[in-house]
Enzyme design. Sequence first.
Site, short mmCIF file in Angstrom:
data_model
loop_
_atom_site.label_atom_id
_atom_site.label_comp_id
_atom_site.label_asym_id
_atom_site.label_seq_id
_atom_site.Cartn_x
_atom_site.Cartn_y
_atom_site.Cartn_z
N CYS A 41 0.94 -1.24 -0.04
CA CYS A 41 -0.07 0.13 0.01
C CYS A 41 0.90 1.36 0.05
O CYS A 41 1.93 1.47 0.48
CB CYS A 41 -0.95 0.00 1.27
SG CYS A 41 -2.06 1.31 1.27
N ASP A 43 0.52 3.72 1.52
CA ASP A 43 0.48 4.08 3.05
C ASP A 43 1.52 4.81 3.52
O ASP A 43 2.73 3.89 3.43
CB ASP A 43 -0.38 3.36 3.93
CG ASP A 43 -0.65 3.79 5.34
OD1 ASP A 43 0.28 4.35 6.09
OD2 ASP A 43 -1.88 3.93 5.86
N ARG A 45 3.08 4.89 6.34
CA ARG A 45 3.48 4.36 7.50
C ARG A 45 3.92 2.90 7.29
O ARG A 45 4.70 2.15 7.94
CB ARG A 45 2.36 4.09 8.41
CG ARG A 45 1.78 5.51 8.82
CD ARG A 45 0.56 5.30 9.75
NE ARG A 45 -0.62 5.00 8.82
CZ ARG A 45 -1.91 4.70 9.07
NH1 ARG A 45 -2.21 4.87 10.34
NH2 ARG A 45 -2.79 4.23 8.25
N HIS A 97 -2.17 -4.02 4.86
CA HIS A 97 -1.98 -3.54 6.32
C HIS A 97 -3.27 -3.29 7.13
O HIS A 97 -4.38 -2.84 6.25
CB HIS A 97 -0.92 -2.36 6.51
CG HIS A 97 -1.53 -1.17 5.87
ND1 HIS A 97 -2.29 -0.14 6.67
CD2 HIS A 97 -1.76 -0.73 4.38
CE1 HIS A 97 -2.74 0.78 5.88
NE2 HIS A 97 -2.51 0.36 4.52
N CYS A 100 -5.97 0.14 6.55
CA CYS A 100 -5.95 0.61 5.46
C CYS A 100 -7.15 1.64 4.97
O CYS A 100 -8.18 0.91 4.87
CB CYS A 100 -5.72 -0.70 4.28
SG CYS A 100 -5.49 0.01 2.81
CO CO Z 1 -3.43 1.16 2.95
#
Ligand code: CO
Length: 215
Positions: A41, A43, A45, A97, A100
């Site tokens: 992803c 993302d 993090r 994750h 998400c």
């Molecule tokens: Co995500």
Amino acid sequence: MNIDQIFKNNQAWVNEKLGNDPDYFKNLSNGQNPEILYIGCSDSRVTAEEIMGVKPGEVFVMRNISNMVSNLDLSAMSVIDYAVSILKVNHIVICGHYGCGGVKAAMQSKDLGILNPWLRNIRDVYRLHREELNTIDDEENKYRRLVELNVQEQCVNVIKTADVQIAMRQGRLDVHGWVMDMASGKLIDLKIDFEKVLEGIMEIYHLDKDEIDLK
Ligand code: CO
């Protein structure tokens, strides 16, 4: 975040690498030979290299919203083809994750503009698995399970491609489904039983390079 700071960080990193090995960048520029394709992803993090503890040159990476593998996504199809046919990676990892945002958005009945067609793929995952998901009363647990099932379905999408099927049949490629648990920092191997998952669907998706007759 001060953008100038990034260049200072970069210089410090260059200095550190050269301090350990004066030929570090000379060797790095000779070419790459990664053994893993990581699809995760976007993302901020879930930083692929950092969570896996790998160095530059070790993992070929593609990240997008909710780690999707769509057969109409030219980027994803090119990445997979290049990784499998040219770089000859031995592993493809799909890493989702918990927490998400893309998966969460797909669970809501909201019009999200350009994200609609992208997140519709996650809604399709929900539809495929709604029997199981509808038995989960707790919303948080349902959301976590959808994250896992989305990883599983994206692994299946990877396996739908001809390059991957051929490499798997030759025994030189494995596909793995993982989830990163942000709350603990841990990577979890979902240990997806692909033989079971693919049973009954490979008669539809099986591809061979030879004996093509579309007339
Ligand atoms: Co995500």
